[in-house]
Every structure is written in structure tokens, then in C-alpha cells.
Design an enzyme around this catalytic site. Structure first.
Site, PDB file in Angstrom:
ATOM      1  N   LEU A  14       0.416  -1.179  -0.009  1.00  0.00           N
ATOM      2  CA  LEU A  14      -0.156   0.130   0.003  1.00  0.00           C
ATOM      3  C   LEU A  14       0.670   1.190   0.464  1.00  0.00           C
ATOM      4  O   LEU A  14       0.666   2.475  -0.643  1.00  0.00           O
ATOM      5  CB  LEU A  14      -1.016  -0.186   1.310  1.00  0.00           C
ATOM      6  CG  LEU A  14      -1.813  -1.472   1.473  1.00  0.00           C
ATOM      7  CD1 LEU A  14      -2.789  -0.897   2.557  1.00  0.00           C
ATOM      8  CD2 LEU A  14      -3.108  -1.270  -0.083  1.00  0.00           C
ATOM      9  N   THR A  32      10.039   6.865   3.604  1.00  0.00           N
ATOM     10  CA  THR A  32      10.555   6.810   3.960  1.00  0.00           C
ATOM     11  C   THR A  32      10.623   4.755   3.615  1.00  0.00           C
ATOM     12  O   THR A  32       9.558   4.423   3.594  1.00  0.00           O
ATOM     13  CB  THR A  32      10.562   6.485   5.553  1.00  0.00           C
ATOM     14  OG1 THR A  32       9.071   5.694   6.577  1.00  0.00           O
ATOM     15  CG2 THR A  32      10.431   8.340   6.213  1.00  0.00           C
ATOM     16  N   ASP A  56      13.967   2.642  10.202  1.00  0.00           N
ATOM     17  CA  ASP A  56      13.797   1.686  10.506  1.00  0.00           C
ATOM     18  C   ASP A  56      12.880   2.015  11.576  1.00  0.00           C
ATOM     19  O   ASP A  56      13.157   2.191  12.850  1.00  0.00           O
ATOM     20  CB  ASP A  56      14.825   0.747  11.083  1.00  0.00           C
ATOM     21  CG  ASP A  56      14.299  -0.975  11.613  1.00  0.00           C
ATOM     22  OD1 ASP A  56      13.557  -0.176  11.652  1.00  0.00           O
ATOM     23  OD2 ASP A  56      15.603  -1.437  11.786  1.00  0.00           O
ATOM     24  N   ASN A  83       2.366   3.177   7.769  1.00  0.00           N
ATOM     25  CA  ASN A  83       2.172   3.086   6.983  1.00  0.00           C
ATOM     26  C   ASN A  83       2.950   1.671   7.616  1.00  0.00           C
ATOM     27  O   ASN A  83       2.059   0.091   7.809  1.00  0.00           O
ATOM     28  CB  ASN A  83       2.042   2.933   5.478  1.00  0.00           C
ATOM     29  CG  ASN A  83       1.672   1.979   4.473  1.00  0.00           C
ATOM     30  OD1 ASN A  83       1.177   1.503   4.432  1.00  0.00           O
ATOM     31  ND2 ASN A  83       2.726   1.137   4.295  1.00  0.00           N
ATOM     32  N   SER A 134      -4.527   0.773  10.110  1.00  0.00           N
ATOM     33  CA  SER A 134      -4.240  -0.203  11.267  1.00  0.00           C
ATOM     34  C   SER A 134      -4.939  -1.713  10.143  1.00  0.00           C
ATOM     35  O   SER A 134      -4.050  -1.948   9.181  1.00  0.00           O
ATOM     36  CB  SER A 134      -5.616  -0.008  11.859  1.00  0.00           C
ATOM     37  OG  SER A 134      -5.777  -0.684  12.835  1.00  0.00           O
ATOM     38  N   TYR A 148      -0.548 -10.113  16.905  1.00  0.00           N
ATOM     39  CA  TYR A 148      -0.630  -9.187  15.236  1.00  0.00           C
ATOM     40  C   TYR A 148      -2.264  -8.097  15.805  1.00  0.00           C
ATOM     41  O   TYR A 148      -1.735  -6.934  15.373  1.00  0.00           O
ATOM     42  CB  TYR A 148      -1.272  -9.612  13.748  1.00  0.00           C
ATOM     43  CG  TYR A 148      -1.174  -8.803  12.768  1.00  0.00           C
ATOM     44  CD1 TYR A 148      -0.894  -7.622  12.394  1.00  0.00           C
ATOM     45  CD2 TYR A 148      -2.827  -8.305  12.697  1.00  0.00           C
ATOM     46  CE1 TYR A 148      -1.069  -6.465  11.152  1.00  0.00           C
ATOM     47  CE2 TYR A 148      -3.478  -7.453  11.582  1.00  0.00           C
ATOM     48  CZ  TYR A 148      -2.389  -6.918  10.640  1.00  0.00           C
ATOM     49  OH  TYR A 148      -2.640  -6.038   9.778  1.00  0.00           O
ATOM     50  N   LYS A 152      -1.810  -4.167  16.590  1.00  0.00           N
ATOM     51  CA  LYS A 152      -3.504  -2.644  16.447  1.00  0.00           C
ATOM     52  C   LYS A 152      -4.561  -2.430  16.796  1.00  0.00           C
ATOM     53  O   LYS A 152      -4.914  -1.348  16.561  1.00  0.00           O
ATOM     54  CB  LYS A 152      -4.327  -4.303  15.517  1.00  0.00           C
ATOM     55  CG  LYS A 152      -3.147  -4.263  13.597  1.00  0.00           C
ATOM     56  CD  LYS A 152      -2.234  -3.453  12.639  1.00  0.00           C
ATOM     57  CE  LYS A 152      -2.281  -3.175  12.390  1.00  0.00           C
ATOM     58  NZ  LYS A 152      -0.510  -2.030  11.664  1.00  0.00           N
ATOM     59  N   THR A 183      -2.380  -7.874  -1.521  1.00  0.00           N
ATOM     60  CA  THR A 183      -1.036  -6.742  -1.584  1.00  0.00           C
ATOM     61  C   THR A 183       0.154  -7.708  -1.584  1.00  0.00           C
ATOM     62  O   THR A 183      -0.029  -9.097  -1.826  1.00  0.00           O
ATOM     63  CB  THR A 183      -1.228  -5.839  -0.546  1.00  0.00           C
ATOM     64  OG1 THR A 183      -0.933  -6.661   0.664  1.00  0.00           O
ATOM     65  CG2 THR A 183      -2.179  -4.911  -0.407  1.00  0.00           C
TER      66      THR A 183
END
Length: 277
Positions: A14, A32, A56, A83, A134, A148, A152, A183
Site C-alpha cells: 500500500l 521512508t 527503521d 503505514n 491499521s 498482530y 493493531k 498486497t
């Protein structure tokens, strides 16, 4: 009027699609990435319109230097898009300490530190917007994705509170919540196959669906990015932006179930109040 955007995790998925769409419409982008070479094609095509920074998210000192440099270099940044992140799949009991630490350092702590460092700069310029990417997984949960989801759900709680803290300064937030989207998320997934006692459990079933390709993916990455940009451009953006029919349906179902459970506990909840006059 052209805008200036800062996007983390811009080397793929994305983030790279968003960088491309924004450059195509004439905006400036500070992109970045840990792998700067992944953006060489766009850097060659767009020249000074694109600036690439090494970043990073597990390195807090680097985050602070990078954000400070970006604002010093460009003066004003209209939208910051947090992101960068990835997925970890595996039963909570079976993933390693190192996997947990790395995931939370990237998805949760890194995003928090990025936002924290940006706030003073946004206040100084009179406002701005932060888009935190998110997931539907910030409001629902699949077995096997417990860590995970921890990242989030954690970043969503952080953003909801901070949004109230900084609203007086003209700083607005959007929590973008994509459902399963085509993706490179699956390719970058840190995966621990359920084994032993967990093989024939819900986590094992989800793993089987991922491995076989049966896990349904309806979301389109290009359309998802276009919707995020549209929300970031809107006069009054929503705090939460579900993206994709799967995300909408799953979040809708989860919120209705949660509300029903809450309402069933009303008498118990009220019984815990003080009886003092």
C-alpha cells in the site's frame, strides 16, 4: 493545491502504491523505507518531487532524527501516513519471544514514536493530518493472529486518545482499516505453523486456509489507497475508515455482538456502583 506527504513503509504494498498515486497527481512525497533501492524507479521518474529517507521503525532515535529532518527540509508536511508494519501468524503459545518483541516494536511502539515525534511539528505549523494504517484486525480478531491483533488494537486505542488530546491544535487522525487486500502482506507474513495440540484447532484451520489459498481476499490495493487519499483530502475525515466489503461486514458483525453482550450485562455493571448517597 499540491500537498506534501510523509509515508512510512513506502517500498512495497500500500505504501508504494500510495506514493505512486500521489506523485502522479503532482504532490510531493517523503517516502521512508528500510530498503531505499526499492524506490529507485520512482526516484528516477520524479526527481525532486520525491525524497527517500532510510527509516527503521524499531530504531526510536532514527525515527526522531528522520521526522525532524523531514520537517526542517520541507517546512510543512500536510499528511503523515504511518503505514509500515507486517503480520505475525501463529498460536500465542508457540510464537517466540523474539518474534513478539520485533512485531510490537515495529507495528505498535514504532508507530507510537513516529506519531509522538510528529505532534510538536504539526502543532507549530498550525495543524495537519495523520493517517494510521491499521486493519480490520484493529476491531476484530482471527485465531492465530493474536499478536498482530495486539499491535493493531493497541495502536487504535492510542490514536483514539491522542486524537482527543491534539484536536485543539488542528491535528486530525484517520485510522484506515483494510480487510484482506491483495498486497504483499502474505509474502511478508512471519508465520509459525500450528503444531502439536494446536494442529486441529481454529488456529490450525486458519493456517490451512492461508496455505491453500482458500482465505478469501476481496480487497483491491489500488482502490484501497485511492479511498485513503480521498479521506485524507476530505474536509471532515472519519476517525475510522473501514476498507473493503470484508472489513465492513466483519466489523459490523463484531460491534453488534459486542453491543449485545454489553447490554446483557447492564444490571451487573450498575450493581458495582457505590451505594453511598
Amino acid at each position: 493545491m499540491n500537498k506534501t506527504w510523509l509515508i512510512t513503509g513506502a517500498s512495497s504494498g500500500l505504501g508504494k502504491i500510495m506514493t505512486t498515486q500521489l506523485l502522479e497527481r503532482g504532490d510531493r512525497v517523503i517516502a521512508t523505507a528500510r530498503r531505499q533501492e526499492a524506490l529507485q524507479d520512482l526516484a528516477s521518474a520524479y526527481g525532486e518531487q520525491l525524497q527517500v529517507l532510510a527509516l527503521d521503525l524499531t530504531d526510536t532515535a532514527q525515527i526522531r532524527r528522520g521526522i525532524d529532518h523531514a520537517f526542517e527540509r520541507f517546512g510543512r508536511i500536510d499528511v503523515i501516513v504511518s503505514n509500515a508494519g507486517y503480520g505475525l501468524f501463529g498460536p500465542a503459545e508457540q510464537v517466540s519471544d523474539e518474534q513478539i518483541d520485533r512485531l510490537l516494536a515495529t507495528n505498535l511502539t514504532g508507530s507510537i514514536q513516529l506519531i509522538r515525534r510528529s505532534l510538536a511539528h504539526l502543532r507549530a505549523q498550525g495543524g495537519g493530518r495523520i493517517v494510521q494504517v491499521s486493519s480490520e484486525g484493529g476491531q476484530i480478531a482471527y485465531p492465530g493472529f493474536s499478536l498482530y491483533h495486539a499491535s493493531k488494537w493497541g495502536i487504535e486505542g492510542f490514536v483514539e486518545a491522542v486524537a482527543q488530546e491534539v484536536a485543539p491544535f488542528g491535528i486530525e487522525f484517520i485510522l484506515a482499516e483494510p480487510g484482506p487486500t491483495r498486497t504483499n502482506f502474505a509474502a511478508a507474513l512471519d508465520l509459525v505453523a500450528p503444531s502439536g495440540a494446536y494442529r486441529d484447532t481454529p488456529a490450525g484451520q486458519v493456517h490451512g486456509m492461508i496455505a491453500s489459498g482458500e482465505f478469501e481476499i476481496r480487497g483491491d490495493a489500488v482502490n484501497t489507497v485511492a479511498a485513503i487519499i480521498q479521506a485524507a483530502d476530505a474536509a471532515n475525515p472519519p476517525l475510522r475508515l473501514p476498507l473493503g466489503s470484508t472489513a465492513y461486514e466483519n466489523i459490523h458483525r463484531a460491534l453488534n455482538q459486542r453491543l449485545a453482550i454489553l447490554e446483557a450485562q447492564r444490571d451487573v455493571a450498575f450493581s458495582a456502583d457505590s451505594r453511598e448517597a
